[in-house]
Design a protein around this motif. Structure first.
Motif: not given
Length: 157
Positions: A47-58, A74-77, A84-86, A90-99
């Motif tokens: 999740i951390e990697n995915e949110s960093t890699r695609n921060k502009n998208h999210y 980071h606060k969430y993890l 909060h909004a992040a 998390i479900p969408q970031i998780t879906s993308n991270a795990l494909q």
């Protein structure tokens, strides 16, 4: 009253109510043993990697600028601050991270609602979706009979 376990012929694996119940529910399905700590750590890093890699998208989905997205994730993890909004992403970031698609079954208003979260940036989608149950702001894993691991986790040192 609707009973998701009887209607879907599944059982629920209850998760810790510690602010990371969604992650625990997903991690449970990534590892078929009751000790899901390895899968949980893998998931947090993914999740951390995915949110960093695609921060502009999210960043397009939160009112704060995308530069604050990594701080919010980071606060969430680390601190389990999900109100909060992040936390909503998390479900969408998780879906993308795990494909993998994530099917969220929610019990409310005397019925059940199914929300499907699909990877928005598919690279190679794994066919078997992750199944989670949401009731009263708490997630549990949905377990099918004779469930097999959905993702192999390699040991890291």
């Amino acid at each position: 009253m609707y009973d998701v376990t009887k209607s879907l012929n599944v059982t629920l694996a209850h998760t810790l109510a510690d602010g990371h119940c969604f992650l625990h529910a997903v991690a449970f399905q990534l590892n078929e043993t009751p000790n899901t700590m390895q899968a949980f750590k893998f998931l947090m890093k993914a999740i951390e990697n995915e949110s960093t890699r695609n921060k502009n998208h999210y960043g397009n989905f939160i009112e704060e600028n995308s530069g604050r997205l990594n701080l919010l994730v980071h606060k969430y993890l680390l601190n389990k601050i999900f109100d909060h909004a992040a936390g909503d992403l998390i479900p969408q970031i998780t879906s993308n991270a795990l494909q993998k698609a994530i099917h969220i079954y929610s019990e409310r208003d005397g019925g059940i609602w199914k929300t499907i979260v699909q990877p928005t940036m598919p690279r190679k989608i794994n066919k078997s979706p992750l199944l989670v149950h949401l009731k009263d702001y708490h997630y549990s894993a949905i377990i099918k009979e004779k469930m097999r691991p959905l993702l192999k986790i390699s040991a890291s040192r």
